[in-house]
Design an enzyme around this catalytic site. Sequence first.
Site, PDB file in Angstrom:
ATOM      1  N   HIS A  57      -2.280   7.909   6.151  1.00  0.00           N
ATOM      2  CA  HIS A  57      -2.611   6.596   5.575  1.00  0.00           C
ATOM      3  C   HIS A  57      -4.025   6.231   6.005  1.00  0.00           C
ATOM      4  O   HIS A  57      -4.813   5.764   5.194  1.00  0.00           O
ATOM      5  CB  HIS A  57      -1.598   5.554   6.042  1.00  0.00           C
ATOM      6  CG  HIS A  57      -1.706   4.263   5.310  1.00  0.00           C
ATOM      7  ND1 HIS A  57      -1.637   4.177   3.929  1.00  0.00           N
ATOM      8  CD2 HIS A  57      -1.883   2.983   5.746  1.00  0.00           C
ATOM      9  CE1 HIS A  57      -1.763   2.913   3.563  1.00  0.00           C
ATOM     10  NE2 HIS A  57      -1.921   2.167   4.642  1.00  0.00           N
ATOM     11  N   GLU A  74      -0.540   5.271  13.708  1.00  0.00           N
ATOM     12  CA  GLU A  74      -0.186   6.467  12.921  1.00  0.00           C
ATOM     13  C   GLU A  74      -0.352   7.739  13.751  1.00  0.00           C
ATOM     14  O   GLU A  74       0.445   8.672  13.633  1.00  0.00           O
ATOM     15  CB  GLU A  74      -1.020   6.538  11.641  1.00  0.00           C
ATOM     16  CG  GLU A  74      -0.500   7.602  10.679  1.00  0.00           C
ATOM     17  CD  GLU A  74      -1.186   7.585   9.321  1.00  0.00           C
ATOM     18  OE1 GLU A  74      -0.748   8.349   8.443  1.00  0.00           O
ATOM     19  OE2 GLU A  74      -2.166   6.817   9.141  1.00  0.00           O
ATOM     20  N   PHE A 108       1.974  -3.365   3.922  1.00  0.00           N
ATOM     21  CA  PHE A 108       2.338  -4.681   4.436  1.00  0.00           C
ATOM     22  C   PHE A 108       3.818  -4.936   4.143  1.00  0.00           C
ATOM     23  O   PHE A 108       4.329  -4.583   3.075  1.00  0.00           O
ATOM     24  CB  PHE A 108       1.511  -5.774   3.760  1.00  0.00           C
ATOM     25  CG  PHE A 108       0.101  -5.908   4.284  1.00  0.00           C
ATOM     26  CD1 PHE A 108      -0.388  -5.091   5.278  1.00  0.00           C
ATOM     27  CD2 PHE A 108      -0.745  -6.879   3.767  1.00  0.00           C
ATOM     28  CE1 PHE A 108      -1.684  -5.224   5.756  1.00  0.00           C
ATOM     29  CE2 PHE A 108      -2.042  -7.026   4.230  1.00  0.00           C
ATOM     30  CZ  PHE A 108      -2.506  -6.193   5.231  1.00  0.00           C
ATOM     31  N   LYS A 135      -9.370   8.416   2.680  1.00  0.00           N
ATOM     32  CA  LYS A 135      -9.893   7.059   2.516  1.00  0.00           C
ATOM     33  C   LYS A 135     -11.297   6.934   3.103  1.00  0.00           C
ATOM     34  O   LYS A 135     -12.009   5.979   2.799  1.00  0.00           O
ATOM     35  CB  LYS A 135      -8.959   6.039   3.173  1.00  0.00           C
ATOM     36  CG  LYS A 135      -7.642   5.816   2.423  1.00  0.00           C
ATOM     37  CD  LYS A 135      -6.829   4.705   3.076  1.00  0.00           C
ATOM     38  CE  LYS A 135      -5.510   4.470   2.353  1.00  0.00           C
ATOM     39  NZ  LYS A 135      -4.521   5.556   2.583  1.00  0.00           N
ATOM     40  N   HIS A 176      -9.839   2.249   0.342  1.00  0.00           N
ATOM     41  CA  HIS A 176      -8.393   2.024   0.256  1.00  0.00           C
ATOM     42  C   HIS A 176      -8.033   1.411  -1.090  1.00  0.00           C
ATOM     43  O   HIS A 176      -8.368   0.259  -1.368  1.00  0.00           O
ATOM     44  CB  HIS A 176      -7.962   1.102   1.400  1.00  0.00           C
ATOM     45  CG  HIS A 176      -6.475   0.989   1.571  1.00  0.00           C
ATOM     46  ND1 HIS A 176      -5.573   1.606   0.742  1.00  0.00           N
ATOM     47  CD2 HIS A 176      -5.738   0.307   2.482  1.00  0.00           C
ATOM     48  CE1 HIS A 176      -4.348   1.319   1.127  1.00  0.00           C
ATOM     49  NE2 HIS A 176      -4.420   0.532   2.193  1.00  0.00           N
ATOM     50  N   CYS A 223       0.801  -1.222   0.000  1.00  0.00           N
ATOM     51  CA  CYS A 223       0.000   0.000   0.000  1.00  0.00           C
ATOM     52  C   CYS A 223       0.837   1.277   0.000  1.00  0.00           C
ATOM     53  O   CYS A 223       0.287   2.373  -0.006  1.00  0.00           O
ATOM     54  CB  CYS A 223      -0.953  -0.010   1.189  1.00  0.00           C
ATOM     55  SG  CYS A 223      -2.038  -1.440   1.174  1.00  0.00           S
TER      56      CYS A 223
END
Length: 410
Positions: free
Chosen positions: A302, A313, A398, A334, A339, A163
């Site tokens: 994010h 975060e 990831f 998002k 996403h 991502c």
Amino acid sequence: MKRRVIVTGMGGLCPIGNSVEEMWDNAKKGVCGIDEITYFNTDNHKVKLAGELKNFSLEEYFDKKEIKRMGKFTALALIASKEAFKQSNLNMENEDPNRCGVNIASGIGGLDIMETEHYKGIQKGFDRVSPFFIPTVISNMAAGTVAINFGFKGSCTCIVTACASGSNAIGESFRAIRDDYADVMICGGTEACITELGIGGFTALKALSESTDKNRASIPFDKERNGFVMAEGTGILILEEYNHAVNRGAKILGEVVGYATNCDASHITAPLEDGSGAAKCMELAMQDANISKDSIDYINTHGTSTYLNDKCETMAIKQAFGDFAKDILVSSTKSMTGHMLGAAGAVESIFCIKALEDNFVPPTINYKESDKDCDLDIVPNVGRNKEVRFVMSNSLGFGGHNTSLIFGKV
């Protein structure tokens, strides 16, 4: 001396718009692009919602022969690249093609093609799969197709960092121009994997929201968040060396001033619980930009709407910015788009540049329940007018990948 890198063109498609202007207009309004999945029957799926493109058909852009030779993720990247190229007003007759490169990322590539051809192989025999299977499924083909279309003969690459892919592609393109390896780069990310296998895989990971209420599914920083919503889309930027753009009279949309990337080196899917990896990445990006912590006015996070990501975060931002964190506007687009995996950071970079242009920070929509672990100013529900000098875009992937980009006004 490092060269300056500016943005002269942008193109994109996402669940809230099929062009940059439509995307941004709806982001400012706080439009939700999440809805019921239409691409396949969800009767046997726990997850019912996704961020599909709206009022979109490949047939509007390509003939049947072209569609047969391209994966959807590639087609989306080509559509957005044409939009960005048109805005940039580049003329390849005046360019050295060997100084023009491409870096378009995809986290997964042609997952839809893999599924279709695998079913065909089981039914008819695997010697009967499409001869276009391999060249349409591989992740680098979006970059290759765009390079072929525009005649860009410089470096042509595809970064795969889950991502964080789209943000890494922009960051590495920034470095290529800044360090004098290229004068022009087409860069960004693209993704189209709202498929049975894609949804099923992330459902099995317990990563997706199983809410059936589209207004309570993608809810970053909300105490009731329970997973992200899969989406599709693409974001493409045209980056140029500053003098190269000025000399040809290009309109300058913004400047890339800083970039950093690092790794948590901790877990294949979960971020470091103390947020230290992402915090270090933000600090390195500010060092790269040579700006102080109080210079950042807005962070496009994010912000996936998963429990751990949003908490970590938030902690990372507090570590990186200290006392200044409480004064920074922090939102997750998002909440509107869902996403887009490898395309997320690229689309969010477009939102950052538009925020600079309009002095407007888009909201985190559908926010209801506050969370003491996510207590920054997330611009809840309604966007905000604000003088914006520098903006940061964070992407986490990831594998422990962290990426931070910083954009500024010229």
